[in-house]
Design a protein around this motif. Structure first.
Motif, PDB file in Angstrom:
ATOM      1  N   UNK A 148       0.838  -1.207   0.000  1.00 22.43           N
ATOM      2  CA  UNK A 148       0.000   0.000   0.000  1.00 22.43           C
ATOM      3  C   UNK A 148       0.871   1.254   0.000  1.00 22.43           C
ATOM      4  N   UNK A 149       1.872   1.270   0.876  1.00 24.13           N
ATOM      5  CA  UNK A 149       2.778   2.412   0.951  1.00 24.13           C
ATOM      6  C   UNK A 149       3.527   2.595  -0.363  1.00 24.13           C
ATOM      7  N   UNK A 150       3.955   1.510  -0.963  1.00 24.80           N
ATOM      8  CA  UNK A 150       4.649   1.573  -2.248  1.00 24.80           C
ATOM      9  C   UNK A 150       3.758   2.173  -3.331  1.00 24.80           C
ATOM     10  N   UNK A 151       2.498   1.766  -3.362  1.00 23.63           N
ATOM     11  CA  UNK A 151       1.584   2.293  -4.386  1.00 23.63           C
ATOM     12  C   UNK A 151       1.339   3.783  -4.195  1.00 23.63           C
ATOM     13  N   UNK A 152       1.171   4.210  -2.944  1.00 25.85           N
ATOM     14  CA  UNK A 152       0.967   5.635  -2.679  1.00 25.85           C
ATOM     15  C   UNK A 152       2.218   6.442  -3.020  1.00 25.85           C
ATOM     16  N   UNK A 287       2.302   5.461   5.428  1.00 28.01           N
ATOM     17  CA  UNK A 287       3.493   5.280   6.263  1.00 28.01           C
ATOM     18  C   UNK A 287       3.115   4.882   7.686  1.00 28.01           C
ATOM     19  N   UNK A 288       2.084   5.536   8.237  1.00 26.18           N
ATOM     20  CA  UNK A 288       1.603   5.182   9.577  1.00 26.18           C
ATOM     21  C   UNK A 288       1.111   3.736   9.588  1.00 26.18           C
ATOM     22  N   UNK A 289       0.388   3.366   8.552  1.00 24.65           N
ATOM     23  CA  UNK A 289      -0.138   2.006   8.423  1.00 24.65           C
ATOM     24  C   UNK A 289       0.995   0.984   8.444  1.00 24.65           C
ATOM     25  N   UNK A 292       2.892   0.909  12.001  1.00 24.85           N
ATOM     26  CA  UNK A 292       2.090   0.279  13.047  1.00 24.85           C
ATOM     27  C   UNK A 292       1.986  -1.226  12.827  1.00 24.85           C
ATOM     28  N   UNK A 293       1.857  -1.638  11.576  1.00 25.94           N
ATOM     29  CA  UNK A 293       1.796  -3.071  11.292  1.00 25.94           C
ATOM     30  C   UNK A 293       3.125  -3.742  11.594  1.00 25.94           C
ATOM     31  N   UNK A 294       4.230  -3.030  11.389  1.00 31.98           N
ATOM     32  CA  UNK A 294       5.550  -3.547  11.748  1.00 31.98           C
ATOM     33  C   UNK A 294       5.593  -3.886  13.236  1.00 31.98           C
ATOM     34  N   UNK A 295       5.017  -3.011  14.054  1.00 37.88           N
ATOM     35  CA  UNK A 295       4.962  -3.280  15.496  1.00 37.88           C
ATOM     36  C   UNK A 295       4.081  -4.487  15.797  1.00 37.88           C
ATOM     37  N   UNK A 296       3.006  -4.667  15.024  1.00 37.13           N
ATOM     38  CA  UNK A 296       2.069  -5.759  15.306  1.00 37.13           C
ATOM     39  C   UNK A 296       2.689  -7.132  15.087  1.00 37.13           C
ATOM     40  N   UNK A 297       3.707  -7.225  14.221  1.00 40.50           N
ATOM     41  CA  UNK A 297       4.334  -8.519  13.939  1.00 40.50           C
ATOM     42  C   UNK A 297       4.911  -9.134  15.214  1.00 40.50           C
ATOM     43  N   UNK A 341      -4.675   7.906  13.803  1.00 43.59           N
ATOM     44  CA  UNK A 341      -4.996   7.081  14.985  1.00 43.59           C
ATOM     45  C   UNK A 341      -5.780   5.846  14.562  1.00 43.59           C
ATOM     46  N   UNK A 342      -6.748   6.062  13.694  1.00 42.16           N
ATOM     47  CA  UNK A 342      -7.568   4.955  13.196  1.00 42.16           C
ATOM     48  C   UNK A 342      -6.712   3.910  12.471  1.00 42.16           C
ATOM     49  N   UNK A 343      -5.860   4.379  11.564  1.00 43.47           N
ATOM     50  CA  UNK A 343      -5.006   3.462  10.801  1.00 43.47           C
ATOM     51  C   UNK A 343      -4.038   2.722  11.712  1.00 43.47           C
TER      52      UNK A 343
END
Length: 446
Positions: A148-152, A287-289, A292-297, A341-343
């Motif tokens: 997603x970040x790459x596409x944006x 970038x936030x997405x 945050x997902x990196x932390x979730x791993x 915050x939502x993302x």
């Protein structure tokens, strides 16, 4: 000459990452070029929504096909088919096709993503050590956010009407890498064992570094009544099906799909100027997405699935409340903070956890059928959002639409508190035996 062979966990992580990037890139690459394609092809509001929808409709088809295909032929062949379709679709987009050609290529891209969405989390869960299972399946969601970040980022960098096809066709690169990833890994030993190939299963387990666990796994499987487990009425299987389907429905109706697909339009609605400003805000959201997902791993195996779901759902309610207020009172920066915050909360909870729990909760004899059904339901509601989001905003206003998503997040919070089990550090065979015993959903976990 000594050739270095990466450890199995790294080879698996590489494949999961490539396919996840393909997933994320494919579903959101259209967002950054919609404003270019609308005048180029003379699109109406409904045609614009259909251009987004057609890929998600392909995902729905792929998810339906994935279950019976992976049951009959195995996980690797289905992932190979998805990669082959992806290569063809992105290669065709690189030719800057006509409107009809673009729709066809996006539909095929969707089919490949639908196949990946069901088979990759299942394959990852079946081929990794139990303590790392949550992290490696969550890595799939991390790779989705990277895509997603790459596409944006590419849309922001190639902000030119003449280069829209380059933005859409860049998925060709991770497709080629996925070919190498598949070549370095064997079939799932659990699939081989379930289909009466014990010798090949043992060899596959050896290649994956699962020798220490494999004997215990085969002994546990011998104690599980597979013939009986083939019925949805066995134990708590139907409840698991309903739970996993509900997790994906809540994931999609929480607003994430509309926000990811139409982020530049949302930021324009919040008051950001069209073009670079809206694309830059969209990139910041991506970038936030990703972060945050990196932390979730790591957090998914440290804090557990249930706790992350509950805390994340509550934070999503708070973030969407801020966006609703911002949209109603013309405060663009408050809206940006609320969306961040939502993302962030979504990336820690509703983003990765449906994939993790889906791959863990279904019994082995029903894993393909159950995961395919849950994935198909997910894509069905995803398609509904893609096809109607702009129309809903036009009817209810942006503030009213965000308030609707807020209500869904409240339902997500309630479901997490009442029904979600904690599966951290439990072997798949332990979870399966509890499901087949008919334990209540909360008691299936630890």
């Amino acid at each position: 000459m000594i050739i270095y062979a990466p450890p199995p966990i790294l080879r698996l992580a590489f494949l999961v990452s490539c396919t996840g990037v393909l997933f994320g890139y494919g579903i959101t690459s259209i967002a950054g070029v919609l404003d270019v394609l609308t005048p180029q092809f003379g699109l109406s509001l409904h045609q614009t929504q259909f251009l987004v929808f057609i890929l998600v409709a392909g995902c729905f088809v792929g998810a339906i096909v994935a279950g019976p295909a992976s049951t009959r032929w195995g996980r690797r062949p289905v992932m190979g088919l998805a990669t082959l379709i992806s290569l063809g679709a992105y290669g065709f987009i690189l030719t800057a096709p006509s409107w009809a050609g673009l729709l066809t290529a996006r539909a095929l891209t969707g089919v490949s993503i639908g196949l990946y969405s069901m088979v990759v989390p299942m394959y990852a869960a079946e081929t990794v050590h139990t303590p790392r299972r949550g992290a490696i399946v969550a890595l799939f969601q991390l790779a989705i956010t990277a895509g997603i970040l790459l596409s944006y980022g590419l849309a922001l960098w190639l902000d030119s009407p003449q280069q829209w096809y380059l933005v859409l066709a860049f998925g060709l690169a991770p497709s080629l890498l996925a070919v190498a990833g598949l070549a370095a890994l064997p079939e799932s030993p659990r699939w081989l064992s379930l289909h009466a190939h014990p010798r090949q299963a043992s060899m596959a387990a050896h290649r994956l570094g699962l020798e220490d666990e494999w004997q215990a796994i085969t002994q546990a499987e011998a104690r599980i009544p597979h013939a009986a487990s083939k019925s949805l009425r066995q134990g708590s299987v139907l409840k698991v099906m309903l739970l996993c389907s509900s997790l994906f429905i809540l994931q999609n109706l929480s607003g994430i799909d509309g926000i990811l697909y139409y982020a530049p339009q949302i930021f324009k609605g919040l008051g950001f100027s069209a073009g670079t400003a809206a694309l830059a805000a969209t990139f910041g959201l991506g970038a936030v997405n990703f972060l945050a997902t990196l932390a979730s791993v790591s957090l998914v195996d440290q804090l557990g699935r249930r706790r992350l779901w509950i805390v994340g759902s509550a934070a999503m309610v708070f973030g969407l409340a801020m966006v609703t207020i911002a949209a109603a009172n013309d405060h663009p920066w408050l809206g940006l903070v609320g969306l961040c915050i939502y993302i962030l909360a979504f990336a820690l909870s509703l983003g990765p956890l449906p994939y993790v729990l889906m791959s863990e909760l279904f019994p082995s004899a029903l894993r393909e059928q159950g995961m395919a059904t849950a994935s198909a339901i997910s894509w069905l509601f995803n398609a509904l959002v893609a096809l109607t989001f702009l129309s809903i905003v036009e009817t209810l206003s942006l503030a009213g639409t965000m308030l609707l998503f807020l209500g869904v997040c409240i339902l997500s919070l309630i479901l997490g508190i009442k029904y979600l089990p904690e599966t951290r550090n439990l072997a798949l065979e332990t979870i399966e035996s509890r499901v087949l015993e008919g334990l209540p959903l909360r008691q299936i976990g630890g």
